[in-house]
Design a protein around this motif. Structure first.
Motif, PDB file in Angstrom:
ATOM      1  N   LEU A  45       0.850  -1.197   0.000  1.00  0.00           N
ATOM      2  CA  LEU A  45       0.000   0.000   0.000  1.00  0.00           C
ATOM      3  C   LEU A  45       0.880   1.239   0.000  1.00  0.00           C
ATOM      4  O   LEU A  45       1.823   1.330   0.793  1.00  0.00           O
ATOM      5  CB  LEU A  45      -0.856  -0.005   1.271  1.00  0.00           C
ATOM      6  N   ARG A  46       0.602   2.177  -0.898  1.00  0.00           N
ATOM      7  CA  ARG A  46       1.295   3.455  -0.870  1.00  0.00           C
ATOM      8  C   ARG A  46       0.345   4.515  -0.309  1.00  0.00           C
ATOM      9  O   ARG A  46      -0.879   4.376  -0.387  1.00  0.00           O
ATOM     10  CB  ARG A  46       1.805   3.894  -2.240  1.00  0.00           C
ATOM     11  N   GLY A  47       0.914   5.574   0.236  1.00  0.00           N
ATOM     12  CA  GLY A  47       0.107   6.686   0.736  1.00  0.00           C
ATOM     13  C   GLY A  47       1.019   7.654   1.455  1.00  0.00           C
ATOM     14  O   GLY A  47       1.833   7.250   2.279  1.00  0.00           O
ATOM     15  N   GLY A  58      11.255  11.042  -2.167  1.00  0.00           N
ATOM     16  CA  GLY A  58      10.566  11.629  -3.308  1.00  0.00           C
ATOM     17  C   GLY A  58      11.528  12.269  -4.293  1.00  0.00           C
ATOM     18  O   GLY A  58      12.698  12.544  -3.975  1.00  0.00           O
ATOM     19  N   ALA A  59      11.007  12.492  -5.492  1.00  0.00           N
ATOM     20  CA  ALA A  59      11.810  13.063  -6.576  1.00  0.00           C
ATOM     21  C   ALA A  59      12.495  14.370  -6.145  1.00  0.00           C
ATOM     22  O   ALA A  59      13.661  14.610  -6.464  1.00  0.00           O
ATOM     23  CB  ALA A  59      10.915  13.316  -7.776  1.00  0.00           C
ATOM     24  N   ARG A  60      11.754  15.189  -5.397  1.00  0.00           N
ATOM     25  CA  ARG A  60      12.296  16.502  -5.007  1.00  0.00           C
ATOM     26  C   ARG A  60      13.411  16.393  -3.985  1.00  0.00           C
ATOM     27  O   ARG A  60      14.114  17.359  -3.728  1.00  0.00           O
ATOM     28  CB  ARG A  60      11.158  17.383  -4.485  1.00  0.00           C
ATOM     29  N   ASN A  61      13.532  15.240  -3.364  1.00  0.00           N
ATOM     30  CA  ASN A  61      14.568  15.042  -2.335  1.00  0.00           C
ATOM     31  C   ASN A  61      15.653  14.062  -2.764  1.00  0.00           C
ATOM     32  O   ASN A  61      16.445  13.631  -1.934  1.00  0.00           O
ATOM     33  CB  ASN A  61      13.918  14.533  -1.044  1.00  0.00           C
ATOM     34  N   LEU A  87      13.806   4.820  -3.813  1.00  0.00           N
ATOM     35  CA  LEU A  87      14.460   6.086  -4.173  1.00  0.00           C
ATOM     36  C   LEU A  87      13.962   6.533  -5.545  1.00  0.00           C
ATOM     37  O   LEU A  87      14.253   5.904  -6.561  1.00  0.00           O
ATOM     38  CB  LEU A  87      15.980   5.871  -4.194  1.00  0.00           C
ATOM     39  N   LYS A  88      13.217   7.641  -5.552  1.00  0.00           N
ATOM     40  CA  LYS A  88      12.649   8.114  -6.823  1.00  0.00           C
ATOM     41  C   LYS A  88      13.629   9.046  -7.535  1.00  0.00           C
ATOM     42  O   LYS A  88      14.320   9.838  -6.893  1.00  0.00           O
ATOM     43  CB  LYS A  88      11.314   8.818  -6.560  1.00  0.00           C
ATOM     44  N   ARG A  89      13.635   8.924  -8.846  1.00  0.00           N
ATOM     45  CA  ARG A  89      14.526   9.763  -9.655  1.00  0.00           C
ATOM     46  C   ARG A  89      14.023  11.209  -9.659  1.00  0.00           C
ATOM     47  O   ARG A  89      12.823  11.446  -9.863  1.00  0.00           O
ATOM     48  CB  ARG A  89      14.552   9.228 -11.089  1.00  0.00           C
ATOM     49  N   GLU A 110      11.844   4.989 -11.493  1.00  0.00           N
ATOM     50  CA  GLU A 110      11.694   5.935 -12.613  1.00  0.00           C
ATOM     51  C   GLU A 110      10.280   6.495 -12.543  1.00  0.00           C
ATOM     52  O   GLU A 110       9.311   5.734 -12.604  1.00  0.00           O
ATOM     53  CB  GLU A 110      11.943   5.198 -13.938  1.00  0.00           C
ATOM     54  N   ARG A 111      10.161   7.814 -12.402  1.00  0.00           N
ATOM     55  CA  ARG A 111       8.842   8.438 -12.233  1.00  0.00           C
ATOM     56  C   ARG A 111       8.619   9.591 -13.219  1.00  0.00           C
ATOM     57  O   ARG A 111       7.769  10.436 -12.997  1.00  0.00           O
ATOM     58  CB  ARG A 111       8.636   8.894 -10.786  1.00  0.00           C
ATOM     59  N   GLY A 112       9.405   9.560 -14.301  1.00  0.00           N
ATOM     60  CA  GLY A 112       9.221  10.604 -15.309  1.00  0.00           C
ATOM     61  C   GLY A 112      10.136  11.784 -15.046  1.00  0.00           C
ATOM     62  O   GLY A 112      10.439  12.114 -13.911  1.00  0.00           O
TER      63      GLY A 112
HETATM   64  C1  PEP Z   1       4.273  10.747  -4.690  1.00  0.00           C
HETATM   65  O1  PEP Z   1       4.676   9.574  -4.788  1.00  0.00           O
HETATM   66  O2  PEP Z   1       3.110  11.064  -4.398  1.00  0.00           O
HETATM   67  C2  PEP Z   1       5.218  11.814  -5.073  1.00  0.00           C
HETATM   68  C3  PEP Z   1       5.139  13.026  -4.546  1.00  0.00           C
HETATM   69  O3  PEP Z   1       6.089  11.409  -6.017  1.00  0.00           O
HETATM   70  P1  PEP Z   1       7.340  12.187  -6.688  1.00  0.00           P
HETATM   71  O4  PEP Z   1       8.280  12.436  -5.558  1.00  0.00           O
HETATM   72  O5  PEP Z   1       7.824  11.208  -7.692  1.00  0.00           O
HETATM   73  O6  PEP Z   1       6.791  13.448  -7.294  1.00  0.00           O
END
Ligand code: PEP
Ligand code: MN
Length: 338
Positions: free
Chosen positions: A126-128, A185-188, A207-209, A237-239
């Motif tokens: 579950l994500r949230g 998150g991508a921003r971090n 770890l998101k790109r 990979e999240r775009g």
């Molecule tokens: C998220 O997963 O809701 C999110 C904020 O993702 P990202 O950091 O990839 O924008």
């Protein structure tokens, strides 16, 4: 590393480089061509001097790297795939887990309901988000620790492990008390203090790109986490941002096989943030699986129009069911299972 001297560099300049190479603890391997010399650096640096240091020395034309700078995240010294445990199975193996849930944890009832619904449809986790990294300070920022408590209740009710974001290095131990997977998150992605903290934790990290980061940047960020002893890292990979305006981001499908080739870490794809519109999420998710992704993370909301964040890209339950049916078929076509 290989130092290529300029054509006709004097013997004195060559010897200066050789002396530096020895001082750094490498063994110099010198090859003399007709009018060019190259110096191979064998072994490990004892002083931490890097290619830029050699590149600026007089008489040096260029410096070439022969092994990757991400020693722990790369395959050079770790050729076998890393398998990260998640809910009784292993991410990076044959099975492709789907992590599903809302962008934000909105209420206790909401997260428990979604957890049970996505579990029923075959989700693995579950994500949230309880701590939300919003572009605007006036947007909903998440319910914080209360949201984490609701997530823990949703885990209890559904049996699904929790994937949730941590933004503040000081809060890593607290978030890790509730989370099964800590999302960066991508921003971090290049918040190195945060990476160090999750590296000290023993909780799995997703770890998101970053939206403007290269694959190498992402692998170097993974290196921070691994270098602190946390071996359970999943890349995502999240775009990335491009000039395209009809989609929120551009899904870099290239990144999937490239990351799989260069790194032993599992690769997860997030088609929701990658494209930003629910009607396009399924084909992008399927392209990721076809390209070799080890798992998916997808935003799901029972009433996307009423979501506190990212409703426009969230699948409703019918959409999620459709995705799950299709993922199974594509997974099978590429020798995996969903
Ligand atoms: C998220 O997963 O809701 C999110 C904020 O993702 P990202 O950091 O990839 O924008
Ligand atoms: Mn989101």
């Amino acid at each position: 590393m290989i130092v290529v001297m300029q054509h006709g560099a004097s013997e004195a300049l060559i010897q200066e480089v050789v002396t530096q190479v020895k001082a750094d603890g490498y063994i110099p391997a010198i090859t003399r061509g007709e009018n060019q010399v190259i110096i191979g650096l064998v072994g490990e640096s004892k002083t931490g001097l890097h290619e830029e240091n050699y590149a600026t020395m007089e008489g040096v034309q260029k410096v070439l790297r022969v092994s990757s700078p991400y020693k722990l995240a790369g395959r050079d010294f770790h050729p076998a795939d890393t398998l990260v445990p998640l809910n009784g199975s292993q991410v990076g193996g044959r099975k492709i887990p789907v992590i599903a849930g809302p962008c934000s944890v909105e209420s206790r009832e909401q997260i428990i309901e979604i957890a049970c619904a996505v579990k029923e449809m075959g989700a693995t986790a579950l994500r949230g988000g309880a701590f939300k990294p919003r572009t605007s300070p006036y947007s909903f920022q998440g319910h914080g620790e209360e949201g984490l408590k609701w997530l823990a209740e949703a885990r209890e009710a559904s049996g699904l492990p929790i994937v949730t974001e941590v933004m503040d290095p000081a809060l890593v131990p607290m978030v890790a008390e509730y989370a099964d997977v800590l999302q960066i998150g991508a921003r971090n992605m290049q918040n190195f203090v945060l990476l160090n903290e999750v590296g000290k934790s023993r909780t799995t990290v997703l770890l998101k790109r970053g939206m403007a980061n290269t694959i190498e940047d992402l692998l170097m960020s993974a290196e921070y986490i691994l270098s602190h002893g946390n071996a359970n890292v999943m890349l995502c990979e999240r775009g990335i941002r491009t000039f395209e305006k009809y989609t929120r981001n551009t899904f870099d499908v290239n990144a999937i096989p490239v990351m799989k080739h260069r790194s032993h870490l599992p690769v997860i794809a997030d088609p929701s943030h990658a494209i930003g519109y629910s009607e396009y999420v399924i084909p992008i998710a399927l392209s990721a699986v076809a390209a070799g992704a080890d798992g998916l993370i997808v935003e799901v909301h029972p009433t996307p129009a009423k979501a506190a964040s990212d409703g426009r890209q969230s699948l409703d339950y019918a959409g999620f069911q459709k995705l799950m049916d299709a993922v199974g078929k594509v997974a099978e076509a590429v020798g995996r299972s969903a």
